[in-house]
Motif scaffolding. Structure first.
Motif, PDB file in Angstrom:
ATOM      1  N   TYR A  20       0.775  -1.152   0.017  1.00 29.62           N
ATOM      2  CA  TYR A  20       0.070   0.103   0.082  1.00 29.62           C
ATOM      3  C   TYR A  20       0.666   1.220  -0.142  1.00 29.62           C
ATOM      4  O   TYR A  20       0.513   2.251  -0.583  1.00 29.62           O
ATOM      5  N   ARG A  21       1.890   1.259   0.853  1.00 23.64           N
ATOM      6  CA  ARG A  21       2.906   2.473   0.795  1.00 23.64           C
ATOM      7  C   ARG A  21       3.466   2.713  -0.394  1.00 23.64           C
ATOM      8  O   ARG A  21       3.435   3.821  -1.004  1.00 23.64           O
ATOM      9  N   GLU A  22       3.816   1.573  -1.214  1.00 13.61           N
ATOM     10  CA  GLU A  22       4.517   1.948  -2.510  1.00 13.61           C
ATOM     11  C   GLU A  22       3.543   2.320  -3.557  1.00 13.61           C
ATOM     12  O   GLU A  22       3.864   3.050  -4.327  1.00 13.61           O
ATOM     13  N   SER A  23       2.431   1.700  -3.471  1.00 15.63           N
ATOM     14  CA  SER A  23       1.264   2.079  -4.646  1.00 15.63           C
ATOM     15  C   SER A  23       0.821   3.628  -4.287  1.00 15.63           C
ATOM     16  O   SER A  23       0.513   4.297  -5.050  1.00 15.63           O
ATOM     17  N   SER A  24       0.757   3.654  -2.815  1.00 17.63           N
ATOM     18  CA  SER A  24       0.524   5.390  -2.773  1.00 17.63           C
ATOM     19  C   SER A  24       1.716   6.166  -3.121  1.00 17.63           C
ATOM     20  O   SER A  24       1.183   7.643  -3.694  1.00 17.63           O
ATOM     21  N   GLU A  25       2.830   5.903  -3.064  1.00 17.00           N
ATOM     22  CA  GLU A  25       3.887   6.785  -3.632  1.00 17.00           C
ATOM     23  C   GLU A  25       3.795   7.031  -5.121  1.00 17.00           C
ATOM     24  O   GLU A  25       3.876   7.862  -5.638  1.00 17.00           O
ATOM     25  N   GLU A  26       3.425   6.047  -5.798  1.00 19.96           N
ATOM     26  CA  GLU A  26       3.241   6.077  -6.978  1.00 19.96           C
ATOM     27  C   GLU A  26       2.185   6.896  -7.666  1.00 19.96           C
ATOM     28  O   GLU A  26       2.242   7.604  -8.499  1.00 19.96           O
ATOM     29  N   TRP A  27       1.132   7.062  -6.690  1.00 17.53           N
ATOM     30  CA  TRP A  27      -0.140   7.634  -6.821  1.00 17.53           C
ATOM     31  C   TRP A  27       0.297   9.002  -6.714  1.00 17.53           C
ATOM     32  O   TRP A  27      -0.162   9.855  -7.460  1.00 17.53           O
ATOM     33  N   PHE A  28       1.096   9.300  -5.444  1.00 17.77           N
ATOM     34  CA  PHE A  28       1.388  10.656  -5.367  1.00 17.77           C
ATOM     35  C   PHE A  28       2.062  11.355  -6.540  1.00 17.77           C
ATOM     36  O   PHE A  28       1.934  12.413  -7.061  1.00 17.77           O
ATOM     37  N   ASP A  29       3.201  10.548  -7.037  1.00 16.20           N
ATOM     38  CA  ASP A  29       3.857  10.951  -8.380  1.00 16.20           C
ATOM     39  C   ASP A  29       3.064  11.301  -9.426  1.00 16.20           C
ATOM     40  O   ASP A  29       3.192  12.225 -10.089  1.00 16.20           O
ATOM     41  N   ASP A  30       1.849  10.571  -9.815  1.00 14.86           N
ATOM     42  CA  ASP A  30       1.214  10.592 -10.799  1.00 14.86           C
ATOM     43  C   ASP A  30       0.342  11.819 -10.559  1.00 14.86           C
ATOM     44  O   ASP A  30       0.297  12.588 -11.659  1.00 14.86           O
ATOM     45  N   GLY A  79      -1.704  -2.019  10.843  1.00 14.22           N
ATOM     46  CA  GLY A  79      -0.670  -2.830  10.975  1.00 14.22           C
ATOM     47  C   GLY A  79      -0.003  -3.490   9.904  1.00 14.22           C
ATOM     48  O   GLY A  79       0.690  -3.822   9.998  1.00 14.22           O
ATOM     49  N   ASP A  80      -0.755  -3.270   8.754  1.00 10.92           N
ATOM     50  CA  ASP A  80      -0.311  -3.909   7.672  1.00 10.92           C
ATOM     51  C   ASP A  80       0.749  -3.032   6.503  1.00 10.92           C
ATOM     52  O   ASP A  80       1.104  -3.657   5.814  1.00 10.92           O
ATOM     53  N   ILE A  81       1.170  -1.853   7.238  1.00 12.16           N
ATOM     54  CA  ILE A  81       1.668  -0.868   6.257  1.00 12.16           C
ATOM     55  C   ILE A  81       2.958  -0.708   7.015  1.00 12.16           C
ATOM     56  O   ILE A  81       3.268  -0.408   8.170  1.00 12.16           O
ATOM     57  N   LYS A  82       4.128  -0.682   6.145  1.00 11.59           N
ATOM     58  CA  LYS A  82       5.342  -0.421   6.526  1.00 11.59           C
ATOM     59  C   LYS A  82       5.692   1.252   6.950  1.00 11.59           C
ATOM     60  O   LYS A  82       5.762   1.939   6.006  1.00 11.59           O
ATOM     61  N   LEU A  83       5.657   1.540   8.195  1.00  7.95           N
ATOM     62  CA  LEU A  83       6.068   2.758   8.784  1.00  7.95           C
ATOM     63  C   LEU A  83       6.959   2.973   9.784  1.00  7.95           C
ATOM     64  O   LEU A  83       7.111   1.915  10.515  1.00  7.95           O
ATOM     65  N   SER A  84       7.938   3.809   9.677  1.00  6.21           N
ATOM     66  CA  SER A  84       9.107   3.937  10.549  1.00  6.21           C
ATOM     67  C   SER A  84       8.218   4.354  12.008  1.00  6.21           C
ATOM     68  O   SER A  84       7.178   4.722  11.827  1.00  6.21           O
ATOM     69  N   TRP A  85       9.086   4.288  12.874  1.00 10.33           N
ATOM     70  CA  TRP A  85       8.580   4.537  14.275  1.00 10.33           C
ATOM     71  C   TRP A  85       7.964   5.945  14.319  1.00 10.33           C
ATOM     72  O   TRP A  85       7.144   6.157  15.020  1.00 10.33           O
ATOM     73  N   TRP A  86       8.856   7.112  13.678  1.00  3.68           N
ATOM     74  CA  TRP A  86       8.636   8.151  13.690  1.00  3.68           C
ATOM     75  C   TRP A  86       7.023   8.458  13.073  1.00  3.68           C
ATOM     76  O   TRP A  86       6.229   9.260  13.598  1.00  3.68           O
ATOM     77  N   GLU A  87       6.909   7.872  11.713  1.00  2.00           N
ATOM     78  CA  GLU A  87       5.697   7.816  11.086  1.00  2.00           C
ATOM     79  C   GLU A  87       4.545   7.377  11.685  1.00  2.00           C
ATOM     80  O   GLU A  87       3.672   8.010  11.825  1.00  2.00           O
ATOM     81  N   LYS A  88       4.947   6.315  12.376  1.00  2.00           N
ATOM     82  CA  LYS A  88       3.688   5.631  13.323  1.00  2.00           C
ATOM     83  C   LYS A  88       3.183   6.765  14.535  1.00  2.00           C
ATOM     84  O   LYS A  88       1.955   6.900  14.724  1.00  2.00           O
ATOM     85  N   THR A  89       4.379   7.193  15.161  1.00  2.00           N
ATOM     86  CA  THR A  89       3.946   8.117  16.292  1.00  2.00           C
ATOM     87  C   THR A  89       3.189   9.431  15.828  1.00  2.00           C
ATOM     88  O   THR A  89       2.376   9.807  16.259  1.00  2.00           O
ATOM     89  N   ARG A  90       3.650   9.795  14.482  1.00  2.00           N
ATOM     90  CA  ARG A  90       3.079  11.068  14.015  1.00  2.00           C
ATOM     91  C   ARG A  90       1.543  10.907  13.517  1.00  2.00           C
ATOM     92  O   ARG A  90       0.750  11.705  13.765  1.00  2.00           O
ATOM     93  N   LEU A  91       1.379   9.703  12.883  1.00  2.00           N
ATOM     94  CA  LEU A  91       0.225   9.020  12.509  1.00  2.00           C
ATOM     95  C   LEU A  91      -0.994   9.036  13.969  1.00  2.00           C
ATOM     96  O   LEU A  91      -2.022   9.383  13.832  1.00  2.00           O
ATOM     97  N   GLU A  92      -0.288   8.633  14.917  1.00  2.00           N
ATOM     98  CA  GLU A  92      -1.149   8.277  16.136  1.00  2.00           C
ATOM     99  C   GLU A  92      -1.514   9.665  16.759  1.00  2.00           C
ATOM    100  O   GLU A  92      -2.523   9.934  17.239  1.00  2.00           O
ATOM    101  N   TYR A  93      -0.410  10.820  16.732  1.00  2.00           N
ATOM    102  CA  TYR A  93      -0.662  12.000  17.220  1.00  2.00           C
ATOM    103  C   TYR A  93      -1.556  12.767  16.186  1.00  2.00           C
ATOM    104  O   TYR A  93      -2.342  13.527  16.915  1.00  2.00           O
ATOM    105  N   SER A  94      -1.205  12.862  15.091  1.00  2.00           N
ATOM    106  CA  SER A  94      -2.025  14.005  14.315  1.00  2.00           C
ATOM    107  C   SER A  94      -3.325  13.280  13.600  1.00  2.00           C
ATOM    108  O   SER A  94      -3.955  13.976  12.765  1.00  2.00           O
TER     109      SER A  94
END
Length: 103
Positions: A20-30, A79-94
């Motif tokens: 999902y993350r990789e396909s999202s990055e491709e979608w953002f680029d498009d 839980g199925d998306i590869k996120l760094s610790w910082w990204e997970k923390t940011r997602l939970e916070y904001s």
């Protein structure tokens, strides 16, 4: 046939969410490549109802922003998306995390 089609559906779902993350990055680029008169943009993942979805926010000039979402986005479980610790923390916070920035 019922068991086989169910197994294939589960495998498709697993690979969709695992990538999902990789396909999202491709979608953002498009999206970025198809926008005119935009000064900057950001691709982000946001949480809604226990699932993650993608959206693109573009800045036009200094004050205007537009948000673009993928109408066909089924999202993925958090839980199925590869996120760094910082990204997970940011997602939970904001509730969202920026994955890519564009200028």
């Amino acid at each position: 046939m019922g068991i086989l089609s169910t197994a294939v559906s589960l495998l498709k779902l697993f690979f969709h969410e695992a990538n999902y993350r990789e396909s999202s990055e491709e979608w953002f680029d498009d999206v970025w490549e198809h926008l005119d008169k935009v000064s900057s943009g950001k691709g982000e993942l946001y949480e809604d109802g226990g699932r993650i979805y993608r959206r693109f926010t573009a800045s036009i000039g200094n004050e205007r922003q537009i948000r673009i979402t993928d109408d066909y986005d089924e999202g993925a479980r958090i839980g199925d998306i590869k996120l760094s610790w910082w990204e997970k923390t940011r997602l939970e916070y904001s509730g969202s995390v920026v994955i890519q920035r564009y200028w």
